[in-house]
Design a protein around this motif. Structure first.
Motif, mmCIF file in Angstrom:
data_model
loop_
_atom_site.group_PDB
_atom_site.id
_atom_site.type_symbol
_atom_site.label_atom_id
_atom_site.label_comp_id
_atom_site.label_asym_id
_atom_site.label_seq_id
_atom_site.Cartn_x
_atom_site.Cartn_y
_atom_site.Cartn_z
ATOM 1 N N TYR A 93 124.214 27.207 -45.151
ATOM 2 C CA TYR A 93 123.776 27.595 -46.491
ATOM 3 C C TYR A 93 122.918 28.849 -46.381
ATOM 4 C CZ TYR A 93 119.429 25.566 -44.896
ATOM 5 O OH TYR A 93 118.303 25.299 -44.166
ATOM 6 N N ALA A 94 122.680 29.525 -47.506
ATOM 7 C CA ALA A 94 121.911 30.765 -47.505
ATOM 8 C C ALA A 94 120.485 30.608 -48.034
ATOM 9 C CB ALA A 94 122.629 31.831 -48.331
ATOM 10 N N ALA A 95 120.173 29.520 -48.686
ATOM 11 C CA ALA A 95 118.849 29.338 -49.304
ATOM 12 C C ALA A 95 117.727 29.487 -48.284
ATOM 13 C CB ALA A 95 118.770 27.966 -49.962
ATOM 14 N N ARG A 96 116.594 29.999 -48.742
ATOM 15 C CA ARG A 96 115.425 30.165 -47.865
ATOM 16 C C ARG A 96 114.763 28.827 -47.539
ATOM 17 N NH1 ARG A 96 113.497 34.875 -51.431
ATOM 18 N NH2 ARG A 96 114.597 36.600 -50.475
ATOM 19 N N ASP A 97 114.735 27.945 -48.524
ATOM 20 C CA ASP A 97 114.057 26.661 -48.371
ATOM 21 C C ASP A 97 114.942 25.716 -47.552
ATOM 22 O OD1 ASP A 97 112.884 24.117 -48.662
ATOM 23 O OD2 ASP A 97 112.201 24.562 -50.692
ATOM 24 N N GLU A 98 114.460 25.343 -46.388
ATOM 25 C CA GLU A 98 115.250 24.507 -45.485
ATOM 26 C C GLU A 98 115.222 23.027 -45.860
ATOM 27 O OE1 GLU A 98 114.315 25.378 -41.402
ATOM 28 O OE2 GLU A 98 114.565 27.526 -41.724
ATOM 29 N N ARG A 99 114.333 22.639 -46.755
ATOM 30 C CA ARG A 99 114.231 21.231 -47.156
ATOM 31 C C ARG A 99 114.836 20.943 -48.518
ATOM 32 N NH1 ARG A 99 108.278 19.918 -46.902
ATOM 33 N NH2 ARG A 99 109.028 18.025 -47.884
ATOM 34 N N HIS A 100 114.899 21.947 -49.385
ATOM 35 C CA HIS A 100 115.368 21.755 -50.762
ATOM 36 C C HIS A 100 116.520 22.708 -51.037
ATOM 37 C CE1 HIS A 100 111.016 20.755 -50.682
ATOM 38 N NE2 HIS A 100 111.478 19.646 -51.233
ATOM 39 N N ASN A 101 117.716 22.308 -50.648
ATOM 40 C CA ASN A 101 118.893 23.160 -50.841
ATOM 41 C C ASN A 101 120.141 22.302 -51.016
ATOM 42 O OD1 ASN A 101 120.225 22.770 -48.129
ATOM 43 N ND2 ASN A 101 118.237 23.547 -47.464
ATOM 44 N N ASN A 102 121.229 22.940 -51.376
ATOM 45 C CA ASN A 102 122.450 22.193 -51.669
ATOM 46 C C ASN A 102 123.071 21.540 -50.433
ATOM 47 O OD1 ASN A 102 123.095 25.029 -51.107
ATOM 48 N ND2 ASN A 102 125.213 24.391 -51.403
ATOM 49 N N ALA A 103 122.892 22.105 -49.254
ATOM 50 C CA ALA A 103 123.449 21.489 -48.044
ATOM 51 C C ALA A 103 122.751 20.150 -47.768
ATOM 52 C CB ALA A 103 123.311 22.428 -46.852
ATOM 53 N N ARG A 104 121.435 20.136 -47.866
ATOM 54 C CA ARG A 104 120.694 18.885 -47.674
ATOM 55 C C ARG A 104 121.068 17.865 -48.745
ATOM 56 N NH1 ARG A 104 117.018 17.698 -43.518
ATOM 57 N NH2 ARG A 104 115.576 19.368 -43.279
#
Length: 113
Positions: A93-104
């Motif tokens: 995924y590309a999101a900066r937030d490693e805890r709150h993203n679509n992959a998680r």
């Protein structure tokens, strides 16, 4: 086994199959650099939901629930589950937030961990 990883981190052998779960290609990353095996656009959250969430941590739980309702859990989700049962899969995924993203969120929704 399922892992999650930012696309901006270098690919590693332990990533196994790399699956991009974003609807848009990440900025500034070439296809060669990303080494994506499957771009699963159909597993990405709809644009309207993605914009609503805006990667705001207080909205994450509600995002997961809305994503669950929106997710077309057809062939793509079944394929992902099948792959994860046989080999290591890294949801990229590309999101900066490693805890709150679509992959998680996708891992939670499909109960892959």
């Amino acid at each position: 086994m399922i892992r999650t990883k930012r696309v901006y981190e270098p690919p590693a052998p332990e990533d196994g199959m790399r699956v991009l779960v974003d609807r848009l290609w990440p900025r500034g990353v070439s296809k060669e650099e990303a080494r994506i095996d499957w771009w699963a656009r159909e597993l990405a959250p709809p644009d309207k939901l993605r914009r609503w969430f805006g990667h705001a941590p207080p909205r994450y739980r509600q995002f997961v629930e809305r994503y669950r309702l929106e997710l077309n859990s057809g062939e793509a989700a079944a394929r992902l589950k099948e792959l994860a049962a046989r080999q290591t899969v890294t949801l990229v995924y590309a999101a900066r937030d490693e805890r709150h993203n679509n992959a998680r969120a996708l891992v939670e929704i499909l109960h892959l961990r």
